[in-house]
Scaffold this motif. Structure first.
Motif, PDB file in Angstrom:
ATOM      1  N   GLU A  19       0.945  -1.270  -0.125  1.00  0.00           N
ATOM      2  CA  GLU A  19       0.235   0.018   0.250  1.00  0.00           C
ATOM      3  C   GLU A  19       0.814   1.293  -0.288  1.00  0.00           C
ATOM      4  OE1 GLU A  19      -3.985  -1.806   2.314  1.00  0.00           O
ATOM      5  OE2 GLU A  19      -2.328  -0.400   3.331  1.00  0.00           O
ATOM      6  N   ILE A  20       1.642   1.457   0.519  1.00  0.00           N
ATOM      7  CA  ILE A  20       2.725   1.903   0.750  1.00  0.00           C
ATOM      8  C   ILE A  20       3.774   2.688  -0.575  1.00  0.00           C
ATOM      9  CG2 ILE A  20       5.221   3.703   1.538  1.00  0.00           C
ATOM     10  CD1 ILE A  20       2.302   3.854   3.944  1.00  0.00           C
ATOM     11  N   SER A  21       3.968   1.480  -1.499  1.00  0.00           N
ATOM     12  CA  SER A  21       4.594   1.568  -2.949  1.00  0.00           C
ATOM     13  C   SER A  21       3.279   2.235  -3.679  1.00  0.00           C
ATOM     14  CB  SER A  21       5.000   0.132  -2.735  1.00  0.00           C
ATOM     15  OG  SER A  21       6.219  -0.391  -2.296  1.00  0.00           O
ATOM     16  N   ILE A  22       2.841   1.565  -3.765  1.00  0.00           N
ATOM     17  CA  ILE A  22       1.370   2.252  -5.041  1.00  0.00           C
ATOM     18  C   ILE A  22       1.442   3.941  -3.938  1.00  0.00           C
ATOM     19  CG2 ILE A  22      -1.142   2.367  -4.734  1.00  0.00           C
ATOM     20  CD1 ILE A  22      -1.077  -1.917  -4.418  1.00  0.00           C
ATOM     21  N   SER A  23       0.593   4.063  -3.327  1.00  0.00           N
ATOM     22  CA  SER A  23       1.172   5.274  -2.667  1.00  0.00           C
ATOM     23  C   SER A  23       2.048   6.463  -3.322  1.00  0.00           C
ATOM     24  CB  SER A  23       0.231   5.640  -1.510  1.00  0.00           C
ATOM     25  OG  SER A  23      -0.560   6.376  -0.466  1.00  0.00           O
ATOM     26  N   LEU A  24       2.929   5.818  -2.750  1.00  0.00           N
ATOM     27  CA  LEU A  24       3.953   6.845  -3.633  1.00  0.00           C
ATOM     28  C   LEU A  24       4.084   6.268  -5.290  1.00  0.00           C
ATOM     29  CD1 LEU A  24       6.468   5.923  -0.595  1.00  0.00           C
ATOM     30  CD2 LEU A  24       5.973   7.710  -0.794  1.00  0.00           C
ATOM     31  N   LYS A  25       3.443   5.150  -5.708  1.00  0.00           N
ATOM     32  CA  LYS A  25       3.864   5.481  -6.935  1.00  0.00           C
ATOM     33  C   LYS A  25       2.683   6.374  -7.947  1.00  0.00           C
ATOM     34  CE  LYS A  25       3.514   2.527 -11.024  1.00  0.00           C
ATOM     35  NZ  LYS A  25       3.870   2.708 -11.480  1.00  0.00           N
ATOM     36  N   ARG A  26       0.876   6.406  -7.086  1.00  0.00           N
ATOM     37  CA  ARG A  26       0.371   7.620  -7.627  1.00  0.00           C
ATOM     38  C   ARG A  26       0.993   8.676  -7.242  1.00  0.00           C
ATOM     39  NH1 ARG A  26      -4.936   3.961  -5.456  1.00  0.00           N
ATOM     40  NH2 ARG A  26      -4.898   1.899  -6.653  1.00  0.00           N
ATOM     41  N   THR A  27       2.136   8.800  -5.734  1.00  0.00           N
ATOM     42  CA  THR A  27       1.531  10.412  -5.681  1.00  0.00           C
ATOM     43  C   THR A  27       2.397  11.131  -6.940  1.00  0.00           C
ATOM     44  OG1 THR A  27       1.098   9.733  -3.209  1.00  0.00           O
ATOM     45  CG2 THR A  27       2.727  12.005  -3.955  1.00  0.00           C
ATOM     46  N   VAL A  28       4.132  10.079  -6.879  1.00  0.00           N
ATOM     47  CA  VAL A  28       5.098  10.547  -7.845  1.00  0.00           C
ATOM     48  C   VAL A  28       4.237  10.701  -9.197  1.00  0.00           C
ATOM     49  CG1 VAL A  28       7.035   9.955  -9.171  1.00  0.00           C
ATOM     50  CG2 VAL A  28       7.026  10.043  -6.677  1.00  0.00           C
ATOM     51  N   GLU A  29       3.385  10.092  -9.555  1.00  0.00           N
ATOM     52  CA  GLU A  29       3.558   9.748 -11.246  1.00  0.00           C
ATOM     53  C   GLU A  29       2.097  10.980 -10.589  1.00  0.00           C
ATOM     54  OE1 GLU A  29       1.557   6.592 -11.896  1.00  0.00           O
ATOM     55  OE2 GLU A  29       3.470   4.957 -12.664  1.00  0.00           O
ATOM     56  N   ASP A  30       1.250  11.600  -9.909  1.00  0.00           N
ATOM     57  CA  ASP A  30       0.374  13.012 -10.107  1.00  0.00           C
ATOM     58  C   ASP A  30       1.019  14.245 -10.111  1.00  0.00           C
ATOM     59  OD1 ASP A  30      -1.988  11.264 -10.739  1.00  0.00           O
ATOM     60  OD2 ASP A  30      -2.374  10.869  -8.365  1.00  0.00           O
ATOM     61  N   ALA A  31       2.217  14.194  -9.695  1.00  0.00           N
ATOM     62  CA  ALA A  31       3.086  15.842  -9.438  1.00  0.00           C
ATOM     63  C   ALA A  31       3.822  15.509 -10.726  1.00  0.00           C
ATOM     64  CB  ALA A  31       4.118  15.640  -8.339  1.00  0.00           C
ATOM     65  N   PHE A  32       4.538  14.627 -11.391  1.00  0.00           N
ATOM     66  CA  PHE A  32       5.285  15.191 -12.237  1.00  0.00           C
ATOM     67  C   PHE A  32       4.957  13.968 -13.353  1.00  0.00           C
ATOM     68  CE2 PHE A  32       7.865  15.486  -8.103  1.00  0.00           C
ATOM     69  CZ  PHE A  32       8.186  16.489  -8.020  1.00  0.00           C
ATOM     70  N   GLY A  33       3.878  14.330 -13.565  1.00  0.00           N
ATOM     71  CA  GLY A  33       2.855  13.457 -15.131  1.00  0.00           C
ATOM     72  C   GLY A  33       3.810  13.085 -16.214  1.00  0.00           C
ATOM     73  N   HIS A  34       4.180  14.676 -16.038  1.00  0.00           N
ATOM     74  CA  HIS A  34       4.837  15.169 -17.868  1.00  0.00           C
ATOM     75  C   HIS A  34       5.628  15.727 -17.222  1.00  0.00           C
ATOM     76  CE1 HIS A  34       6.098  16.764 -21.741  1.00  0.00           C
ATOM     77  NE2 HIS A  34       5.354  16.046 -22.200  1.00  0.00           N
ATOM     78  N   VAL A  35       7.731  15.480 -17.407  1.00  0.00           N
ATOM     79  CA  VAL A  35       8.185  16.223 -17.456  1.00  0.00           C
ATOM     80  C   VAL A  35       9.763  16.181 -18.135  1.00  0.00           C
ATOM     81  CG1 VAL A  35       7.811  16.337 -15.142  1.00  0.00           C
ATOM     82  CG2 VAL A  35       9.868  14.506 -15.891  1.00  0.00           C
ATOM     83  N   ARG A  36      10.559  17.220 -18.498  1.00  0.00           N
ATOM     84  CA  ARG A  36      11.747  17.490 -18.916  1.00  0.00           C
ATOM     85  C   ARG A  36      12.340  17.544 -18.385  1.00  0.00           C
ATOM     86  NH1 ARG A  36      11.627  22.116 -23.655  1.00  0.00           N
ATOM     87  NH2 ARG A  36      12.795  20.682 -24.288  1.00  0.00           N
TER      88      ARG A  36
END
Length: 532
Positions: A19-36
């Motif tokens: 649950e912690i790993s999935i939560s971190l994954k969603r948080t990172v992907e939502d905050a940095f969904g598109h970066v350069r």
């Protein structure tokens, strides 16, 4: 009750590791969904066997893992290279299996023109070191090609400009190989087009071009990057058809410009280089024809004047015949008197000779000759009689010495001596013949053991080339040479050389034919001088 039952209750929520790993994954992907992300490629070893590419981006203080999935990797216009600074576009995510975060890259661009120029310069120096840009490799363009092959986009303005310019100057057959001239796969497409044109047969259903034009309009360094591809440069260097590069504008330079046989500043300039102007050629031909006609007329006039001048310098027929006529007249006038003088002299000579030929003189001469003849006959009879007498006396003395008893004794002694000599001669002939036969048998046994047929029976073979000549040096078998391999029993098979022959090799001269040795059996069948 246990000690744990006495702990006060807590309001902190409990999570599992997943649950912690999935939560971190969603948080990172939502905050940095598109970066350069800008960084240097590190640890790149090419795509994995699965098609995915794994490496890292780093700068002077940090490092981040990167991955390019197979679908995105095949669509990249620019592939990552070890040590190259790039700008990667993608999204951040985590990998729960190892508590790591990474960037999933969707697009890559070099970090500015400086990086591209550095990569281009490095590639240029590498290909130049291989000799692909050497001037001696470049081929001459045909003066008037019948077929022109064009490698470019079929929908752009470039092909229209090339066709329009060729039609205006000298209409010829134009073959277009449509390719991508920008983006992912453009370099491979151009390389395949150049190789494909070279694969055409000269007399095939599609005519083989006499010259190739690789063309594209202007653009940025990134737009023209496909023509800096190493595959394009090598395909252009291996092309047997002369190639003209017309990529970009006059100020744009790509690697294909260095390896091409001619570089054109623009696609229109490539068309002008490929074909001459038909009207100018016709004008030149007409001018040459006119100059030829004028030259012929001038030569005829000059020769005509020479003939007239020569004719004027020659004497007339009367002048040429005047001296012979005078000589003839002088000879005719003196002919009668000279004839009378000759007749008179001949008559005097004949009279003097006739006076010496009288009848009495002839009779005296005849009597003298008859006397000389009788004297000679008498001397001959006396000489013959004396010779016969001497021969008769000599014969009588010889007859007296040859008595029957003495002659018989000498004949018997001579016969005995002859029989003894004959027996010795027969024994010597027999012994000499046997010795020579034995020596011949021994020599033949040794020669048979050393003969090539016996060597073949021990597992060896003989390589024979053209004209049944034995080949003892592999350098005499260049690739593609047909030869025969001889085994025991006079069995042969054909073969074809596929190795690389040594340089400087020469074809051996045909050996002289040697007279075949005669076996002892054949010699005994032919007979000998010493056989009984």
């Amino acid at each position: 009750m246990s000690l744990l039952d006495n702990d006060p209750p807590s309001n902190v929520a409990e999570f599992t590791v997943s649950e912690i790993s999935i939560s971190l994954k969603r948080t990172v992907e939502d905050a940095f969904g598109h970066v350069r992300v800008r960084g240097e490629v590190s640890g790149y070893r090419g795509p994995h066997s699965s098609g995915h590419a794994y490496f890292a981006l780093k700068d002077d203080k940090a490092r981040i893992d990167a991955v390019i999935w197979r679908g995105s990797f095949s669509n990249l216009a620019f592939k990552p290279q070890e040590g190259l600074e790039i700008i990667a576009t993608g999204r951040l995510t985590t990998y729960p299996g190892s508590s790591k975060y990474q960037i999933v890259i969707e697009d890559i661009k070099p970090a500015g023109a400086g990086a591209l120029m550095a990569l281009l310069d490095e590639r240029r120096r590498k290909l130049e070191a291989e000799g692909l840009f050497a001037p001696e490799r470049k081929k001459r363009l045909p003066f008037l090609p019948r077929v022109i092959g064009v490698v470019t986009s079929p929908t752009g303005a470039v092909i229209r400009d090339i066709r329009h310019r060729i039609t205006d100057r000298f209409p010829v057959h134009v073959l277009v190989w449509p390719v991508k001239v920008q983006g992912e796969g453009s370099g491979d497409a151009v390389a395949r087009a150049i190789t494909g044109f070279n694969a055409f047969e000269p007399d095939g259903p599609i005519p083989r071009p006499d010259v190739l034009i690789v063309a594209r309009g202007g653009g940025s360094l990134e737009d023209l990057w496909g023509f800096n591809d190493e595959a394009v440069v090598r395909a252009a260097a291996d092309s047997d058809i002369p190639l003209i590069s017309a990529v970009g504008h006059e100020t744009d330079w790509t690697l294909i410009d260095h390896v091409a046989d001619r570089r054109a500043p623009t696609p229109t300039g490539a068309a002008e280089i490929a074909v001459p102007v038909r009207a100018e050629l016709l004008a030149d031909v007409a001018a040459f024809h006119a100059r030829q006609g004028n030259a012929i007329s001038r030569r005829l006039d000059h020769d005509r004047r020479q003939v007239v001048q020569t004719a004027r310098a020659l004497p007339s027929p009367d002048m040429l015949l005047a001296l012979p006529r005078r000589r003839l007249d002088d000879a005719a006038s003196g002919l009668g008197s000279q004839f009378l003088l000759v007749v008179s002299e001949s008559r005097q000579t004949f009279g003097g000779v006739a006076a010496r030929l009288s009848l009495s003189t002839l009779e005296g001469a005849i009597r003298e000759k008859r006397g000389s003849l009788r004297h000679a006959a008498l001397e001959a009879e006396q000489a013959m009689a004396g010779r016969l007498s001497r021969q008769r006396q000599l014969f009588q003395r010889i007859t007296a010495n040859l008595q029957p008893i003495g002659l018989k004794a000498r004949s018997e002694a001579a016969r005995l001596k002859l029989d003894t000599v004959s027996e010795r001669f027969d024994r010597a002939r027999t012994r000499l013949t046997e010795d020579r036969r034995e020596r011949l048998r021994q020599t033949w046994r040794v020669a048979s053991g050393l003969g090539p047929k016996r060597v073949l029976e021990r597992g060896y073979t003989i390589i024979r080339g053209e004209g049944d000549v034995p080949i003892t040096d592999p350098a005499l078998l260049p690739p593609g040479t047909a030869f025969a391999v001889e085994f025991a029993g006079n069995n042969r098979i054909g073969a074809l050389a596929s190795g690389e022959a040594a340089p400087g090799s020469t074809r051996p001269a045909a050996p002289r034919k040697r007279k075949k040795a005669t076996p002892p059996e054949a010699e005994r069948a032919q007979g000998s001088l010493f056989d009984g």
